[in-house]
Design an enzyme around this catalytic site. Structure first.
Site, PDB file in Angstrom:
ATOM      1  N   GLU A 428       0.819  -1.225   0.000  1.00  0.00           N
ATOM      2  CA  GLU A 428       0.000   0.000   0.000  1.00  0.00           C
ATOM      3  C   GLU A 428       0.847   1.267   0.000  1.00  0.00           C
ATOM      4  O   GLU A 428       0.915   1.968   1.017  1.00  0.00           O
ATOM      5  CB  GLU A 428      -0.928   0.005   1.215  1.00  0.00           C
ATOM      6  N   GLU A 503      -4.318  -8.956   0.436  1.00  0.00           N
ATOM      7  CA  GLU A 503      -4.839  -8.660   1.771  1.00  0.00           C
ATOM      8  C   GLU A 503      -6.342  -8.486   1.674  1.00  0.00           C
ATOM      9  O   GLU A 503      -6.830  -7.753   0.810  1.00  0.00           O
ATOM     10  CB  GLU A 503      -4.171  -7.380   2.296  1.00  0.00           C
TER      11      GLU A 503
HETATM   12  C1  GAL Z   1      -4.206  -2.504   5.638  1.00  0.00           C
HETATM   13  C2  GAL Z   1      -2.727  -2.566   5.939  1.00  0.00           C
HETATM   14  C3  GAL Z   1      -2.428  -3.455   7.117  1.00  0.00           C
HETATM   15  C4  GAL Z   1      -3.385  -3.149   8.241  1.00  0.00           C
HETATM   16  C5  GAL Z   1      -4.779  -3.361   7.770  1.00  0.00           C
HETATM   17  C6  GAL Z   1      -5.815  -3.188   8.859  1.00  0.00           C
HETATM   18  O1  GAL Z   1      -4.506  -1.375   4.927  1.00  0.00           O
HETATM   19  O2  GAL Z   1      -2.024  -3.053   4.838  1.00  0.00           O
HETATM   20  O3  GAL Z   1      -1.113  -3.256   7.520  1.00  0.00           O
HETATM   21  O4  GAL Z   1      -3.175  -1.847   8.636  1.00  0.00           O
HETATM   22  O5  GAL Z   1      -5.027  -2.448   6.752  1.00  0.00           O
HETATM   23  O6  GAL Z   1      -7.080  -3.399   8.354  1.00  0.00           O
END
Ligand code: GAL
Length: 939
Positions: A428, A503
C-alpha cells in the site's frame, strides 16, 4: 575493488554412496545470545571539547561514552537475547496506539568476549538477525555498522579489529527504537539471534550458497548452484569447491566439483550444476526437503563448508486459472501476520513459531504473508518443513542504494527456501498509481530478478490500479488489498495480468465474545464486524473462490497483534483482526475457515458457548454451525431445533430460545452422519487445568512451549466464561518467559507469574534452562478452585555452541608513552592539550625499546567502576619490565626494583573521580621495557 571470478562448470552428476557426510560446517557459528549487559534509555555521549578530546574522538578504537570498551556497565542488567524491552513496559495511554501503547525509546547493549590466539588469521564475522529499530554498533571502540531497518539482518566482518588471547573484545550497541517503520507493534531491542562466525580466511560468505532446484522443459531437474567465496587471508588461493545433494536420510544423490582462484580481499563465484532425476517433490501436503552442501578444499583439506535445505517444486501463476504448485491448481488460502506473540513480544522462540504455524495448518492455511517485513530465518525453516508457502515481503519502499541492499539481502538469504513463492516489494504505497512508483518498482523488480528469476514479484496495491502508469505494470503478479469492488473491472481491463488478493477481510472479533458492546470494547464473534475497508470472512472468501483467475486470499490476519487497535482505541491495546488471538487460541473464524477450506475430513463446530445468565432463559441466542457437511441438524436438550442445507460460504444460523443444557449439531453427507459436536452449560469453576503443547522440552536454554491454562467444573468440563486470576509457581530447569490470555483490553503485565483467564483461557510460555535436564514443575493456583500441577520433562540435548561470557574488570589499555627523559621526570608533569606528537599512544602487550639511557614514563587516566569506588581495589599490572615507580596521581604507590618482567598487584583506594596512573621506568639504551601484559583495576 572486488574481483569476481566466474567459473561455470557443468560436470556430470556422479551417483555415489556418501559414507562420510560433511560435518555441518568447518566454520564455527557460535551463538552470542547470552551474557549481554542492558541499559534501558539513552546515555548521552560526553560533550567533546578541547583539542585532545576532539583529536581522540575522531580516531579508530576511541569511541567515548557507552560505546567505549571500558565504559562502566557493572550496574546494568544482565540478560540473554533475544530480548524485546517494549513488551516489558507497562501500557501507557500517552504512548503511540500503533505500537500498542508501549514505550519504546532507546536502549544500550554491551557484550564482552575473548578470541583464542589459535583463531588468529581466521575470518571473523559478527551477525545480527534483527534489531528493532535503528542501531549503531561498535566493536572495541570503533563504529562498525549503522543499521537502518529493524527487520534486516546484518553481517559485519570484524577480522581486523579482533584482539586475541587474554585481551577482551567488546561490542556496544545503541538501539534507537524511537524510530518506527510500521503502524503496528514492532518491539524494541535485539529481538532476534546474534552470532559470531569464525571461518577459514578463504570461505563461503554468509548466505553464499545458492541452491534452488529448477525443473527443465524436458521434465528433468537441476540445481544450478552458486557458491560465493571470499578471501581475507594474505595470499591468493587456488581452491576446490564441491557441492553435493543429500536426501533426507543423508544419502548422497549426486555431487560436482570445480577449482577456482580467490584473490586476497576478492570474491569469486563458483557455479556448479547438479542434475537430478525423479526427486521427491516438496508440497504443502508432503514438504520433502533435501540438503545441498558446499565444501571448500585447499590441497585436499576441507577448509570451509556449509549446508542448506532446498526442495523440488514448481510453482506458477496463470492469468486465467490462478496458482499452481507442482502443476496442480491450488487456491492460495493465506493469512497475513505480524511477528509478535503473547508474553514474548517480537522475541519469539523458534518453537513458538512452529506452534503458530501448526495452528495455521490445523486451520487449513497453505500460505503466509510476512506482513510487512522480512521474517526471522528460523520462521522460514519452519515453513519449509511444515509445508506453508510464503509471500516474503520487503519492508521499506525505496529504490536508493541503501534500501536496494536491504532487498538484496532478503533475496540472498531466502531464495533457497521452497516455501517462498513470491517476493513482495511493498504494501500500500501512496505512489502506486504514479510514474515514480512504477519506476521504483521496475528497478526493485529488476534487482530481485538478478538474484532470483524463479519467483514472481508482487506488490500489495490498495489503489492506483487504473492510473495510466501504475505499479501493476511493473510486477509479475498484481496484489489487491481490499479491492473487491475492482476485481472484475481490473480483470476486464488487464486480461494478461496474473492476479491475487494480497490482503482481505480485516474482520474483527474478540475470542469468546458474542455481543458487540462498544462501552466494554467487545466485538461479537459471528463474523459481522469489520472496518469500512474490509468485509466479512465469508463474503471475502466467496468473492475470491468464485473467481478462478484470482490466485487466492491473504486474510488480515491469522493472529491478533499488538498495536493498531481497531475499531476501539484505549484501553484496547491490540488489534482484533486475528482469526486467533495473541496466544494462538482460536476465535470463531478459525472454525469457519476450517469448514471452508478443509475437505479431507469432517469439520463441525458450534458457537456460542452455552453458559448464559439465568435472565437469558427464553431469549433468542444466535447459534452458528460451522461445518463442511451437506446438511446440518441442531438439537437443544435432545429436541431438534431444525435442519438446514449447509451453506459452504455463509454457514448455518439459527435463533434459539435459550435453555440451559446441551446444544448439539450433527453434520450429514449424502444422508449419513459424518460429524457431531456439542456445547454444554457448565457448572462453576472448580479445578484448574494446565495443558502442555508438547510432552517435553529440549534442555538447550532455547526450547519453549505454550501451556494452556483453563478451569473445569466439577464434571471436568471447560468453563468458557471464567475470568479468574491465576498465579503460577515454577521449579526445575526452566522459567516462565511470558504470559497472555488474548484479551485485547487487558493491561496485565506480560512478564511475571500472574495472569487472569480471559473467557476461560490463558497461556504461560515456559523455556528450558541451558544445559539442563530433569523436570519442570508448574503449578497454577487461584482462590476457591483446586490448584493444578503439571510436570514437563526436560531432555538433555545438544547445546547451541556459544561464545563464552566474560564480565571483565576495568581494563586500562589506552596509554601514552613519553619520549626518553635524561633525568627522572616528575610524575605529575603535564602534557600540553594540543601536543599529539611528543608522547606516543601505545597499548599494553608490546614492551618499548629504549632509544637512550634514561627514563620513560607511561600514563593513563581512568575512573574506577562504580562498584569499586570507595572500597579496597587493586591495580594489576602484568609483565612489567624494568625498574619502575608506580604513581597514582601524586602518590607513589609501588616500586619495582628488578629489571626483569614481573606481575604487580597494587592495593589502592579507588575514587569516584578521574585518576591518573603513571609508571616511570629507568633503563638503558636498547633495553626492552614497559607494559608486557594487561593492566586492570580489579575489586
Ligand atoms: C491494511 C494494511 C495493514 C493493516 C490493515 C488493517 O490497509 O495493509 O497493515 O493496517 O489495513 O485493516
Amino acid at each position: 575493488m572486488k574481483k569476481i571470478t566466474l567459473l561455470v562448470l557443468f560436470l556430470g552428476c556422479m551417483i555415489n554412496s556418501y559414507s562420510q557426510q560433511p560435518s555441518s560446517t568447518k566454520a564455527e557459528r557460535l551463538s552470542l545470545d547470552n551474557g549481554w549487559k542492558f541499559h534501558l534509555g539513552d546515555i548521552p555521549f560526553p560533550v567533546i571539547k578541547g583539542h585532545n578530546n576532539s583529536y581522540n574522538n575522531a580516531k579508530a578504537a576511541r569511541a567515548s561514552g557507552a560505546a567505549s570498551p571500558t565504559f562502566d556497565d557493572k550496574e546494568w542488567r544482565t540478560l540473554n537475547l533475544p530480548h524485546d524491552w517494549a513488551v516489558e513496559m507497562p501500557f501507557d495511554s500517552t504512548e503511540n496506539l500503533s505500537q500498542g501503547y508501549r514505550k519504546r525509546g532507546f536502549g544500550w547493549y554491551r557484550r564482552y568476549f575473548k578470541v583464542d590466539t589459535s583463531d588468529r588469521g581466521k575470518n571473523i564475522e559478527l551477525q545480527f538477525d534483527g534489531i528493532a529499530t535503528h542501531c549503531t554498533v561498535w566493536v572495541n571502540g570503533t563504529v562498525i555498522h549503522r543499521n537502518w531497518c529493524g527487520y534486516t539482518s546484518f553481517y559485519v566482518d570484524i577480522t581486523p579489529l579482533i584482539k586475541y588471547g587474554d585481551e577482551i573484545n567488546n561490542i556496544a550497541i545503541r538501539v534507537n527504537a524511537e524510530a518506527q517503520e510500521g503502524w503496528w507493534y514492532e518491539g524494541a531491542g535485539i529481538y532476534r539471534h546474534t552470532w559470531l562466525v569464525k571461518r577459514s580466511p578463504v570461505h563461503i560468505i554468509t548466505d553464499g550458497l545458492y541452491a534452488n532446484p529448477i525443473k527443465k522443459a524436458d521434465g528433468t531437474w537441476e540445481i544450478p548452484t552458486e557458491i560465493t567465496l571470499a578471501n581475507s587471508g594474505k595470499e591468493d588461493s587456488e581452491i576446490e569447491v564441491e557441492v553435493g545433494l543429500l536426501d533426507k536420510k543423508g544419502n548422497l544423490i549426486c555431487k560436482n566439483q570445480t577449482t577456482t582462484q580467490v584473490e586476497v580481499f576478492g570474491q569469486a563465484i563458483a557455479k556448479l550444476n547438479l542434475p537430478v532425476s525423479n526427486p521427491m517433490l516438496w508440497s504443502t501436503d508432503e514438504p520433502t526437503l533435501y540438503k545441498v552442501y558446499a565444501k571448500v578444499k585447499q590441497n585436499g583439506v576441507v577448509i570451509d563448508e556449509t549446508i542448506t535445505s532446498c526442495g523440488f517444486r514448481t510453482m506458477r501463476f496463470d492469468k486465467d486459472t490462478g496458482f499452481y504448485l507442482n502443476d496442480k491448481p491450488m487456491k492460495i488460502k493465506g493469512v497475513c501476520n505480524h511477528q509478535d506473540h503473547a508474553g514474548v513480544g517480537v522475541a519469539v522462540p523458534s518453537s513458538i513459531w512452529e506452534f503458530r504455524l501448526r495452528k495455521l495448518k490445523e486451520m487449513g492455511v497453505n500460505a503466509y504473508r510476512c506482513a510487512h517485513n522480512p521474517p526471522a530465518r528460523e520462521f522460514l525453516e519452519a515453513c519449509d518443513s511444515i509445508g506453508i508457502m510464503v509471500m516474503d515481503e520487503n519492508r521499506l519502499f525505496n529504490s536508493s542504494p541503501e534500501y536496494i541492499s536491504q532487498l538484496q539481502w532478503l533475496i540472498r538469504r531466502d531464495r533457497n527456501h521452497p516455501s517462498v513463492i513470491m517476493w513482495s516489494v511493498f504494501n500500500e504505497e501512496p505512489m502506486q498509481g504514479t510514474e515514480v512508483g512504477y519506476e521504483m518498482v521496475r528497478k526493485m523488480t529488476a534487482e530481485v530478478k538478478k538474484l532470483d528469476n524463479t519467483r514472481p514479484v508482487t506488490a500489495a496495491m490498495n489503489g492506483g490500479l487504473f492510473a495510466p502508469i501504475n505499479v501493476s505494470q511493473a510486477v509479475d503478479v498484481v496484489g489487491f488489498n481490499y479491492q473487491e469492488w475492482a476485481y472484475d473491472d481490473f480483470r476486464k481491463a488487464n486480461r494478461d495480468m496474473c492476479l491475487t488478493s494480497s490482503e482481505d477481510v480485516s474482520g474483527t472479533m474478540v475470542r469468546g465474545e458474542y455481543v458487540t458492546d462498544a462501552d466494554k470494547r467487545l466485538l461479537d464473534s459471528y463474523d459481522t464486524q469489520h472496518p469500512s475497508w474490509g468485509t466479512t470472512h465469508r463474503k471475502s472468501w466467496k468473492d475470491i473462490n468464485e473467481r478462478p483467475w484470482l490466485a487466492g486470499c491473504f486474510i488480515w490476519t491469522g493472529f491478533d497483534y499488538r498495536g493498531e487497535p481497531t475499531p476501539y482505541t484505549w484501553p484496547t491495546a491490540s488489534s482484533n483482526f486475528g482469526i486467533m488471538d495473541l496466544c494462538g487460541f482460536p476465535k470463531m473464524a478459525f472454525y469457519l475457515h476450517q469448514a471452508q477450506w478443509i475437505q479431507d475430513r469432517p469439520i463441525i463446530h458450534l458457537v456460542p458457548h452455552w453458559n448464559w445468565p439465568v435472565d437469558s432463559i427464553g431469549k433468542e441466542i444466535k447459534v452458528m454451525v460451522l461445518s463442511n457437511a451437506d446438511k446440518v441438524k441442531l438439537l437443544l436438550n435432545g429436541k431438534t431445533i431444525g435442519e438446514q442445507i449447509a451453506d459452504k460460504y455463509e454457514m448455518n444460523t439459527w435463533l434459539v430460545p435459550y435453555a440451559p443444557g446441551k446444544l448439539e449439531a450433527i453434520g450429514y453427507k449424502q444422508g449419513k452422519e459424518v460429524s457431531r459436536t456439542k456445547v454444554e452449560t457448565t457448572g462453576n469453576p472448580s479445578q484448574l487445568n494446565l495443558i502442555a503443547d508438547r510432552s517435553a522440552l529440549n534442555g538447550d536454554g532455547r526450547d519453549a512451549m505454550p501451556i494452556t491454562v483453563e478451569v473445569l467444573d466439577t464434571k471436568g468440563r471447560h468453563v468458557p466464561t471464567a475470568n479468574i486470576p491465576i498465579e503460577f509457581e515454577i521449579s526445575g530447569p526452566g522459567r516462565i518467559i511470558g504470559l497472555g490470555n488474548g484479551n485485547p483490553n487487558s493491561h496485565e503485565p506480560e512478564k511475571g507469574t500472574k495472569r487472569s483467564l480471559f473467557n476461560g483461557l490463558a497461556q504461560v510460555i515456559i523455556q528450558s534452562d541451558e544445559n539442563s535436564s530433569g523436570e519442570i514443575i508448574l503449578t497454577g493456583k487461584s482462590s476457591n478452585v483446586k490448584p493444578f500441577t503439571i510436570k514437563i520433562k526436560v531432555n538433555k540435548s545438544e547445546q547451541i555452541p556459544s561464545v563464552a561470557t566474560v564480565f571483565p574488570d576495568l581494563v586500562l589499555d589506552k596509554w601514552l608513552a613519553s619520549p626518553v627523559f635524561l633525568s627522572k621526570p616528575d610524575a605529575t608533569i603535564e602534557i600540553a592539550d594540543n601536543d599529539m606528537n611528543s608522547w606516543e599512544a601505545i597499548r599494553p602487550g608490546q614492551p618499548t625499546e629504549m632509544k637512550d639511557n634514561g627514563y620513560i614514563m607511561y600514563r593513563t587516566n581512568f575512573i574506577p567502576y562504580s562498584n569499586q569506588q570507595g572500597k579496597e581495589g587493586n591495580i594489576v599490572i602484568k609483565k612489567l619490565t624494568g625498574k619502575a615507580q608506580i604513581w597514582l596521581d601524586s602518590e607513589l604507590i609501588a616500586t619495582k626494583n628488578e629489571d626483569e618482567s614481573k606481575d604487580l598487584d597494587i592495593p589502592f583506594k579507588p575514587k569516584s573521580q578521574k585518576q591518573t596512573l603513571n609508571i616511570i621506568i629507568e633503563a638503558s639504551k636498547g633495553d626492552k621495557v614497559g607494559l608486557g601484559g594487561m593492566v586492570t583495576v580489579s575489586d
